[in-house]
Design a protein around this motif. Structure first.
Motif, PDB file in Angstrom:
ATOM      1  N   UNK A  42      40.905  33.179  43.518  1.00 24.19           N
ATOM      2  CA  UNK A  42      39.428  33.554  43.434  1.00 24.19           C
ATOM      3  C   UNK A  42      38.903  32.017  43.756  1.00 24.19           C
ATOM      4  N   UNK A  43      39.612  30.994  43.436  1.00 22.52           N
ATOM      5  CA  UNK A  43      39.156  29.693  43.562  1.00 22.52           C
ATOM      6  C   UNK A  43      39.194  29.133  44.823  1.00 22.52           C
ATOM      7  N   UNK A  44      38.262  28.454  45.607  1.00 24.46           N
ATOM      8  CA  UNK A  44      38.111  28.169  46.894  1.00 24.46           C
ATOM      9  C   UNK A  44      38.461  26.384  46.677  1.00 24.46           C
ATOM     10  N   UNK A  45      39.214  26.069  47.751  1.00 28.23           N
ATOM     11  CA  UNK A  45      39.543  24.711  47.682  1.00 28.23           C
ATOM     12  C   UNK A  45      38.136  23.783  48.469  1.00 28.23           C
ATOM     13  N   UNK A  53      33.737  38.768  44.718  1.00 32.34           N
ATOM     14  CA  UNK A  53      32.962  37.538  43.953  1.00 32.34           C
ATOM     15  C   UNK A  53      32.776  38.012  42.519  1.00 32.34           C
ATOM     16  N   UNK A  54      32.464  39.546  42.380  1.00 36.36           N
ATOM     17  CA  UNK A  54      32.096  39.957  41.272  1.00 36.36           C
ATOM     18  C   UNK A  54      33.456  39.938  40.154  1.00 36.36           C
ATOM     19  N   UNK A  55      34.651  40.067  40.802  1.00 33.00           N
ATOM     20  CA  UNK A  55      35.795  39.966  40.218  1.00 33.00           C
ATOM     21  C   UNK A  55      35.831  38.640  39.799  1.00 33.00           C
ATOM     22  N   UNK A  56      35.560  37.844  40.622  1.00 35.84           N
ATOM     23  CA  UNK A  56      36.108  36.448  40.486  1.00 35.84           C
ATOM     24  C   UNK A  56      35.225  35.880  39.209  1.00 35.84           C
ATOM     25  N   UNK A  57      34.273  36.491  38.892  1.00 35.86           N
ATOM     26  CA  UNK A  57      33.640  36.093  37.885  1.00 35.86           C
ATOM     27  C   UNK A  57      34.093  36.173  36.376  1.00 35.86           C
ATOM     28  N   UNK A  58      35.179  37.333  36.511  1.00 35.84           N
ATOM     29  CA  UNK A  58      35.874  37.669  35.267  1.00 35.84           C
ATOM     30  C   UNK A  58      36.941  36.992  34.901  1.00 35.84           C
ATOM     31  N   UNK A  59      37.436  37.065  33.496  1.00 35.08           N
ATOM     32  CA  UNK A  59      38.623  36.424  33.279  1.00 35.08           C
ATOM     33  C   UNK A  59      39.866  37.217  33.758  1.00 35.08           C
ATOM     34  N   UNK A  60      40.117  37.667  35.048  1.00 39.21           N
ATOM     35  CA  UNK A  60      40.960  38.426  35.571  1.00 39.21           C
ATOM     36  C   UNK A  60      41.691  37.852  36.405  1.00 39.21           C
ATOM     37  N   UNK A  61      43.227  38.026  36.184  1.00 42.77           N
ATOM     38  CA  UNK A  61      43.794  37.304  37.216  1.00 42.77           C
ATOM     39  C   UNK A  61      44.095  37.931  38.698  1.00 42.77           C
TER      40      UNK A  61
END
Lengths: 246, 324
Positions: A243-246, A88-96
């Motif tokens: 990163x993104x949940x549906x 989740x921490x990585x998902x907050x970043x502008x990281x693919x």
């Protein structure tokens, strides 16, 4: 350039983490595969007197080490990141997501390089006749890691809980080695299993590693199979790692 | 900090090639966040957000309040691109957050409600590594980490492993990760939950400084006082709908009875304090005289009263009392 920097940063985070857990890491990376080779030699009996058999056991141990590295340990790492909220921490970043996976994958490759090198040194010290085709061996190891890492990513993305995921990665990490002609010749396997083994990447990896360790280079078919499997498993893994949940 | 905020926005606008043009066309700045018809239905059929419309102006602080399960976190997770909306649009400084999540996240610092840290890294390592993901050079990352550590009062913990820190200190690191790179928008989901009063006060100071430097802040909170002290505008979400959004004065003006009379029943002096809302101070005094109350207070209604009136639920007393 940006992507390379992201991948490097993910790699360095995991490397820094391992730095603090160096003891168990080295034990797992160096001692376990070597012990597996010694165990295989011990149970191999008179058969092991042949150079080819010892080469097969060493190649089998290399593949076992790669399988442990990329499915069991890498899967565990990904599962841990996911279920402890680090993902989740990585998902907050502008990281693919793919940069994250590649970063972890580079980490797995570093582990694989360490494990494989150790095994080759152990093999040489124990008198296994090695004439490794290094360039081809590196290619085989990389393709095997990519292919098996893809499986680790798939499991880590789809597991419903940490325990379910870790059970699956452990089972698959060992199962792919035991169900394929890795430590023994294909003709020793039951016919049905022999057919099934043609679907497993470890079958091709073991054959390719054994050939390259003997100085051979006729592994086009194995490389093609490993390459196709790597593309398939990684493509599915990247598709599932979102990163993104549906 | 303003320079960084402006340069980040300019860089993104240049990438998009639309934002500035849109601004000049409309002759007004694009809002920091624009939400239209935001709708989220989960797989089990739960409708967590049901048509939310909202504009957040640049440089303001917006707090989102609501009962547990009202849809606040779902709303924030869609802003931060973590959750795909079922319907509606979200844009951040003119960037479509649904279509371009990576570009959107370049404009944001995010503190999720729950996230794990790498326990074996030190505080400094953690912040420096994550600053690098925000396109800061090695030197900039080091400086940014140093600055954030000082701002959040973690100097003594700089070289301690994260695993050795308390829950409150870890929470501050999560806030620090959002601040790295001075993003123009901060989205913080219950940022001060679990912090002691002095740490909470320190975080408020940090957020105020960020806003003074040009940042926009959207946060959800369980602390009424936090919303009152920090926010320019407050939104109240209940049952997936944004039922109120405005300044404190605007929200108070929605109350027909904006005076709160708190009293103890003379016939039950040991019972709980009671409350009654009155249209005017005089009406409250009349009630006091009529009921011959001896223990009472009369005050202008607060955000808590607005919340109670609009949601029909009291704000969680324990959480309110836990504030400063």
């Amino acid at each position: 350039m940006t992507r390379a920097a992201d991948i490097s940063c993910v790699f360095r985070i995991h490397l820094a983490r391992v730095r603090r857990e160096a003891g168990p890491f080295l034990l797992a990376a160096l001692v376990f595969p070597s012990a597996m080779y010694l165990f295989a030699v011990a149970v191999g009996g008179a058969e092991v007197a042949h150079d080819e058999s010892r080469l097969r056991l060493l190649a089998g141990s290399v593949v076992f080490s790669l399988s442990l590295t990329s499915i069991s340990w890498l899967g565990y790492l990904l599962l841990e990141n996911r279920f402890t909220g680090r993902l989740k921490l990585f998902a907050t970043l502008p990281l693919a997501p793919s940069s994250y996976v590649f970063g972890v994958l580079v980490f797995a490759l570093a582990q694989a390089a360490l494990g494989t090198t150790t095994l080759l040194l152990v093999g040489r010290a124990l008198g296994v006749p090695l004439r490794p085709n290094v360039a081809l061996l590196v290619l085989v190891v990389v393709l095997t890691i990519l292919c098996l890492c893809g499986l680790g990513v798939i499991i880590a993305s789809r597991a419903r809980s940490f325990s379910e995921g870790s059970l699956l990665t452990d089972t698959l990490g060992a199962g792919l080695v035991l169900l394929a002609p890795v430590y023994y010749a294909p003709e020793m396997m039951p016919r049905a299993l022999r057919v099934f083994a043609q679907l497993l990447p470890t079958t091709y990896a073991a054959r390719a590693v054994q050939t390259t360790l003997a100085g051979g280079h006729d592994i086009g078919g194995e490389l093609l199979a490993l390459g196709l499997m790597a593309v398939a498993t990684l493509a599915l893994g990247f598709r599932l790692m979102k990163w993104r949940e549906d | 900090m303003t320079t960084t905020t402006e340069s980040l926005l300019a860089a993104e606008a240049e990438r998009a090639g639309v934002t500035r043009r849109a601004e000049s066309r409309a002759d007004a700045p694009v809002p920091a966040v624009r939400v239209r018809g935001l709708f989220k239905r989960y797989g089990d059929g739960t409708e967590a957000n049901r048509g939310i419309d909202l504009d957040v102006r640049r440089g303001e602080v917006v707090s989102v309040l609501g009962p547990n399960g009202a849809g606040k976190t779902t709303f924030l997770r869609q802003l931060t691109t973590e959750l795909r909306p079922t319907g509606g649009r979200v844009s951040v400084f003119g960037v479509d957050a649904v279509a371009e999540p990576l570009r959107t996240k370049r404009l944001m610092g995010i503190t999720p409600q729950e996230a794990g840290l790498f326990e074996s890294l030190t505080v400094r390592e953690h912040l420096e590594f994550f600053a690098r993901f925000k396109r800061l050079s090695k030197r900039e990352a080091r400086a940014a980490a140093h600055e954030v550590i000082a701002e959040l009062g973690l100097v003594a913990e700089t070289d301690k492993r994260v695993g050795a820190l308390s829950g409150g200190q870890r929470r501050r690191i999560l806030i620090g990760l959002a601040l790295l790179g001075r993003p123009p928008l901060l989205v913080l989901d219950e940022p001060t939950t679990g912090l002691d009063p002095s740490s909470r006060r320190a975080v408020w100071g940090v957020l105020r400084r960020a806003v003074a430097g040009g940042a926009t802040v959207i946060l959800s909170t369980h602390y009424m006082e936090e919303a009152e002290r920090l926010s320019d505008r407050v939104g109240i979400i209940t049952q997936g709908r944004l039922i109120a959004f405005g300044t404190l004065d605007e929200l108070l003006a929605r109350l027909e009875r904006s005076y709160r009379l708190s009293y103890r029943d003379p016939l039950d002096p040991r019972g709980d304090a009671r409350a009654r809302y009155c249209a005017s101070f005089a009406e409250a005094q009349q009630h006091v005289a009529r009921e011959m109350l001896s223990e009472y207070s009369i005050a202008r209604a607060s955000l808590e009263d607005v919340y109670f009136t609009l949601t029909g639920e009291p704000f969680d007393k324990d959480e309110t009392e836990a504030t400063l």
